[in-house]
Each structure stands twice: as C-alpha cells, then as structure tokens.
Design a protein around this motif. Structure first.
Motif, mmCIF file in Angstrom:
data_model
loop_
_atom_site.group_PDB
_atom_site.id
_atom_site.type_symbol
_atom_site.label_atom_id
_atom_site.label_comp_id
_atom_site.label_asym_id
_atom_site.label_seq_id
_atom_site.Cartn_x
_atom_site.Cartn_y
_atom_site.Cartn_z
ATOM 1 N N TRP A 135 0.860 -1.180 0.000
ATOM 2 C CA TRP A 135 0.000 0.000 0.000
ATOM 3 C C TRP A 135 0.895 1.227 0.000
ATOM 4 O O TRP A 135 1.301 1.734 1.038
ATOM 5 C CB TRP A 135 -0.911 -0.018 1.211
ATOM 6 N N GLY A 136 1.242 1.697 -1.187
ATOM 7 C CA GLY A 136 2.108 2.852 -1.312
ATOM 8 C C GLY A 136 2.470 3.082 -2.767
ATOM 9 O O GLY A 136 2.172 2.265 -3.635
ATOM 10 N N LEU A 137 3.118 4.201 -3.026
ATOM 11 C CA LEU A 137 3.491 4.569 -4.388
ATOM 12 C C LEU A 137 4.794 3.872 -4.781
ATOM 13 O O LEU A 137 5.768 3.912 -4.038
ATOM 14 C CB LEU A 137 3.647 6.086 -4.497
ATOM 15 N N SER A 138 4.787 3.238 -5.946
ATOM 16 C CA SER A 138 5.951 2.556 -6.492
ATOM 17 C C SER A 138 6.353 3.226 -7.793
ATOM 18 O O SER A 138 5.850 4.286 -8.128
ATOM 19 C CB SER A 138 5.630 1.079 -6.737
ATOM 20 N N ASN A 139 7.220 2.566 -8.547
ATOM 21 C CA ASN A 139 7.627 3.086 -9.850
ATOM 22 C C ASN A 139 7.989 1.917 -10.764
ATOM 23 O O ASN A 139 7.816 0.756 -10.397
ATOM 24 C CB ASN A 139 8.786 4.072 -9.708
ATOM 25 N N TYR A 140 8.514 2.238 -11.945
ATOM 26 C CA TYR A 140 8.827 1.189 -12.914
ATOM 27 C C TYR A 140 9.923 0.249 -12.430
ATOM 28 O O TYR A 140 10.004 -0.904 -12.861
ATOM 29 C CB TYR A 140 9.178 1.793 -14.277
ATOM 30 N N LEU A 141 10.779 0.687 -11.514
ATOM 31 C CA LEU A 141 11.832 -0.184 -10.993
ATOM 32 C C LEU A 141 11.240 -1.300 -10.117
ATOM 33 O O LEU A 141 11.657 -2.448 -10.198
ATOM 34 C CB LEU A 141 12.857 0.634 -10.200
ATOM 35 N N VAL A 142 10.246 -0.957 -9.306
ATOM 36 C CA VAL A 142 9.549 -1.961 -8.495
ATOM 37 C C VAL A 142 8.795 -2.907 -9.427
ATOM 38 O O VAL A 142 8.821 -4.132 -9.246
ATOM 39 C CB VAL A 142 8.594 -1.284 -7.485
ATOM 40 N N LEU A 143 8.143 -2.357 -10.435
ATOM 41 C CA LEU A 143 7.434 -3.165 -11.424
ATOM 42 C C LEU A 143 8.394 -4.152 -12.074
ATOM 43 O O LEU A 143 8.097 -5.338 -12.211
ATOM 44 C CB LEU A 143 6.794 -2.253 -12.479
ATOM 45 N N ASP A 144 9.579 -3.682 -12.469
ATOM 46 C CA ASP A 144 10.583 -4.545 -13.084
ATOM 47 C C ASP A 144 10.976 -5.681 -12.146
ATOM 48 O O ASP A 144 11.072 -6.838 -12.564
ATOM 49 C CB ASP A 144 11.812 -3.725 -13.476
ATOM 50 N N ASP A 145 11.193 -5.371 -10.878
ATOM 51 C CA ASP A 145 11.560 -6.415 -9.914
ATOM 52 C C ASP A 145 10.470 -7.476 -9.793
ATOM 53 O O ASP A 145 10.752 -8.679 -9.789
ATOM 54 C CB ASP A 145 11.831 -5.815 -8.526
ATOM 55 N N LEU A 146 9.214 -7.049 -9.702
ATOM 56 C CA LEU A 146 8.098 -7.989 -9.554
ATOM 57 C C LEU A 146 7.959 -8.895 -10.777
ATOM 58 O O LEU A 146 7.798 -10.112 -10.646
ATOM 59 C CB LEU A 146 6.795 -7.230 -9.299
ATOM 60 N N VAL A 147 8.035 -8.310 -11.969
ATOM 61 C CA VAL A 147 7.914 -9.106 -13.194
ATOM 62 C C VAL A 147 9.132 -10.019 -13.346
ATOM 63 O O VAL A 147 8.994 -11.197 -13.695
ATOM 64 C CB VAL A 147 7.727 -8.216 -14.441
ATOM 65 N N SER A 148 10.317 -9.490 -13.081
ATOM 66 C CA SER A 148 11.544 -10.300 -13.195
ATOM 67 C C SER A 148 11.451 -11.551 -12.326
ATOM 68 O O SER A 148 11.784 -12.658 -12.768
ATOM 69 C CB SER A 148 12.771 -9.480 -12.807
ATOM 70 N N GLU A 149 10.989 -11.380 -11.080
ATOM 71 C CA GLU A 149 10.831 -12.528 -10.181
ATOM 72 C C GLU A 149 9.900 -13.569 -10.787
ATOM 73 O O GLU A 149 10.192 -14.762 -10.766
ATOM 74 C CB GLU A 149 10.299 -12.082 -8.823
ATOM 75 N N LYS A 150 8.778 -13.121 -11.336
ATOM 76 C CA LYS A 150 7.806 -14.045 -11.925
ATOM 77 C C LYS A 150 8.358 -14.749 -13.163
ATOM 78 O O LYS A 150 8.002 -15.885 -13.452
ATOM 79 C CB LYS A 150 6.510 -13.310 -12.288
ATOM 80 N N LEU A 151 9.236 -14.066 -13.906
ATOM 81 C CA LEU A 151 9.824 -14.655 -15.114
ATOM 82 C C LEU A 151 11.077 -15.477 -14.805
ATOM 83 O O LEU A 151 11.675 -16.060 -15.710
ATOM 84 C CB LEU A 151 10.169 -13.560 -16.131
ATOM 85 N N GLY A 152 11.504 -15.494 -13.547
ATOM 86 C CA GLY A 152 12.691 -16.249 -13.176
ATOM 87 C C GLY A 152 13.996 -15.575 -13.570
ATOM 88 O O GLY A 152 15.031 -16.232 -13.738
ATOM 89 N N ILE A 153 13.961 -14.243 -13.724
ATOM 90 C CA ILE A 153 15.155 -13.472 -14.060
ATOM 91 C C ILE A 153 15.710 -12.878 -12.773
ATOM 92 O O ILE A 153 14.945 -12.292 -11.989
ATOM 93 C CB ILE A 153 14.801 -12.331 -15.043
ATOM 94 N N PRO A 154 17.017 -12.982 -12.515
ATOM 95 C CA PRO A 154 17.558 -12.387 -11.292
ATOM 96 C C PRO A 154 17.257 -10.890 -11.216
ATOM 97 O O PRO A 154 17.427 -10.154 -12.194
ATOM 98 C CB PRO A 154 19.074 -12.620 -11.416
#
Length: 159
Positions: A135-154
């Motif tokens: 619950w808070g404001l994020s940015n594209y870097l947080v988005l990248d981390d979340l997607v990377s984790e789901k795709l199995g990318i470090p």
C-alpha cells in the motif's frame, strides 16, 4: 544522467496523455513480452493522490504485436500504484486501449508503516487475502523487480 539498470528493455518513450484502459507493453530478454493495463489515473494510496493504478497480466508472449484478450487473464501480482516515469522513459509504451478488465484475481495490500492489511479500497481487513501488494506509491523499478521474479530473471540490485 544514466538511468538505473533494469531487466526491462527500453522501447519507445510515451509522453502523451494517459487514459484509463490504456494497454502497455513490457519487453524482457529473449523476446518475452508482458502486457498491463491502466485501471485508474486518480488512485489514492499510502498518503499519495492521483497515482496510476496498473494491472500486469500473468501471460508471456513472444510477439510484441500480440495484444492479449484481457478478459481471460489473471494478474501476475496485486495491482501496483506507480508514477509516469516508466511511460516517459520508454519502458512502458501504450499499444492499445480497451475497457478496463474486471479481474477475478484475489488480492489485498499491506500497509508497512501501520502493519495492517487493507482491501482494494484501502479499508482494514483482518488477514491477507490472495496476492499481497504494498500500500504505497511505487515506480517502474519496483514493477521490473516484480515481473523479473515471476519470469525467473535475477532481480537487479540497486546500487
């Protein structure tokens, strides 16, 4: 000024006015594409107003032109509240506009400072339900981390 390193690849800056229903595309190595949708431009979260609330769909494609049928896809994680940087820096170009999807993915948020769970409207709930977002404001870097984790990318560590 150099941009922070990401797993997402820069595509094309998008500086036009954003609209609810806009579909954006994320590009990852090995020609993997993930799509998302802007569901609100006036979301409130963690003391911030007029945040961009986005869905990211749990589907990966090898074709950049393939805009998914949004009615049949679940979310990759709880909706995220972000700012415009990912769009203006070229990581999240808008590729289409469709009616906002009503997802069946169950989710809630965790309010870190107050250590409590909240529903999608920001009301306190007794325990976590489904995917848990912040619950808070994020940015594209947080988005990248979340997607990377789901795709199995470090995940790229911040320097």
């Amino acid at each position: 000024m150099a941009l922070p390193e990401t797993n997402m690849e820069i595509q094309k800056p998008y500086r036009k006015k954003l609209k609810e229903g806009d579909i954006f595309r994320l590009k990852y190595p090995d020609d993997r594409y993930v799509f998302g949708q802007i569901v609100s431009l006036t979301a409130k979260t963690g003391g911030f107003e007029n945040c961009i609330k986005v869905y990211v769909f749990d589907a990966v494609f090898s074709e950049p032109e393939k805009v998914i049928d949004l009615t049949s896809n679940e979310l990759m994680f709880a909706p995220l509240f972000i700012n415009r940087l990912g769009f203006s820096r070229g990581y999240m170009p808008i590729v289409d506009n469709k009616p906002v999807v009503q997802t069946s993915t169950k989710y809630c948020y965790f309010d870190v400072p107050f250590k409590k769970y909240l529903n999608a409207e920001g009301d306190e709930i007794s325990n976590a339900k489904g995917a848990v977002g912040t619950w808070g404001l994020s940015n594209y870097l947080v988005l990248d981390d979340l997607v990377s984790e789901k795709l199995g990318i470090p995940v790229i560590e911040a320097t």
